[in-house]
Design an enzyme around this catalytic site. Structure first.
Site, PDB file in Angstrom:
ATOM      1  N   GLY A  79       0.710  -1.390  -0.036  1.00 11.34           N
ATOM      2  CA  GLY A  79       0.033   0.262   0.222  1.00 11.34           C
ATOM      3  C   GLY A  79       0.579   1.322   0.140  1.00 11.34           C
ATOM      4  CE1 TYR A  81       4.501   8.630   2.616  1.00 14.27           C
ATOM      5  CE2 TYR A  81       3.649   8.785   0.644  1.00 14.27           C
ATOM      6  CZ  TYR A  81       4.562   8.660   2.203  1.00 14.27           C
ATOM      7  OH  TYR A  81       6.198   9.189   1.313  1.00 14.27           O
ATOM      8  CG  HIS A  84      -1.635   3.841  12.234  1.00 12.54           C
ATOM      9  ND1 HIS A  84      -2.718   3.269  12.039  1.00 12.54           N
ATOM     10  CD2 HIS A  84      -1.065   2.628  11.485  1.00 12.54           C
ATOM     11  CE1 HIS A  84      -2.296   2.224  10.876  1.00 12.54           C
ATOM     12  NE2 HIS A  84      -1.364   2.060  10.808  1.00 12.54           N
ATOM     13  N   GLY A 151      -3.903  -2.574   5.427  1.00  8.28           N
ATOM     14  CA  GLY A 151      -2.576  -3.050   4.620  1.00  8.28           C
ATOM     15  C   GLY A 151      -1.446  -4.291   5.369  1.00  8.28           C
ATOM     16  CB  SER A 164      -6.311   1.344  10.856  1.00  2.04           C
ATOM     17  OG  SER A 164      -6.325   2.210   9.333  1.00  2.04           O
ATOM     18  CB  CYS A 180      -4.849   4.366   0.909  1.00 12.16           C
ATOM     19  SG  CYS A 180      -4.860   3.489   2.168  1.00 12.16           S
TER      20      CYS A 180
END
EC number: 2.3.1.181
Length: 225
Positions: A79, A81, A84, A151, A164, A180
């Site tokens: 994937g 960027y 989080h 991911g 996430s 993403c």
């Protein structure tokens, strides 16, 4: 306990309190995955929350790092960027696909299904979108929006990284990247959908639907035989 009746019986379920440093989590994941592959450790599902961080997958495009206002860490997963931060539940899955079917695509599909099932337990309807990996929903303006990211990485047929889900993060923090690599659609959260839930209630929903997820994975194993 009969593992056939309870597929998760032999899998460690760990919930880390507070904020877990991303770099430390990455090192622990890699060590655990290596130990599982070597037959020296059991499988693990690990739920964490991170301080604000941008992570770069193997396909990350530097042009999509717009404003690196937080640390940027090379994650080694597939994937591009992603972000989080507090208010987001992150699930790391260290599972042995030699026991569950050596089918990475099926694994990703099963993880998506697990998150969709867990969100449904909280009254949030979500879905897959063809050509766009991750978990999607309809926001309060009636637009498709991303509520969860997927991911993964697989090494020696052991998985790590995972998913996430946005419960109540500061959505403005996603503004430092193109999440993403998808600029055409916004991100959203349970809170923004008018369905606020904390980490504990989402964790309970994950636990409730966990065996269904593992049963899906077993289908790939059955197809091998």
């Amino acid at each position: 306990m009969d593992q056939a009746a309870n597929p998760s019986a032999a899998i460690e379920w760990r919930v880390s309190p507070g904020l877990t440093d991303y770099t430390a989590a990455l090192a622990e994941m890699e060590a655990r995955a290596a130990a599982i592959a070597a037959g020296e450790a059991g499988e693990l599902i690990w739920l964490v929350e991170h301080p604000p961080v941008y992570t770069a997958g193997t396909s990350a495009d530097p042009a999509e790092l717009i404003d690196p206002r937080f640390p940027v860490v090379s994650a080694g997963r597939g994937g591009r960027y992603t972000y989080h931060g507090p208010g987001q539940r992150v699930g790391y899955l260290m599972l042995d696909l030699t026991r569950r079917g050596r089918d990475v695509r099926h694994f990703v599909h099963s993880v998506e299904g697990w998150v969709i099932d867990a969100l449904a337990e909280l009254g949030i309807e979500s879905f897959r979108a063809p050509g766009r990996i991750g978990i999607w929903t309809i926001d309060r303006a009636g637009h498709e929006a991303k509520i969860g990211a997927i991911g993964v990485r697989v090494r020696r047929w052991v998985t790590f990284h995972g998913f996430s889900v946005n419960l109540s993060p500061n959505l403005a923090d996603f503004g430092g990247i193109v999440p993403c690599g998808i600029a055409e659609y916004p991100v959203t959260s349970a809170e923004m959908l008018g369905a606020p839930h904390n980490l504990a209630t989402f964790d309970a929903a994950l636990a409730l639907t966990r065996d269904r997820f593992l049963e899906r994975l077993s289908c790939a194993r059955e197809n091998e035989t």
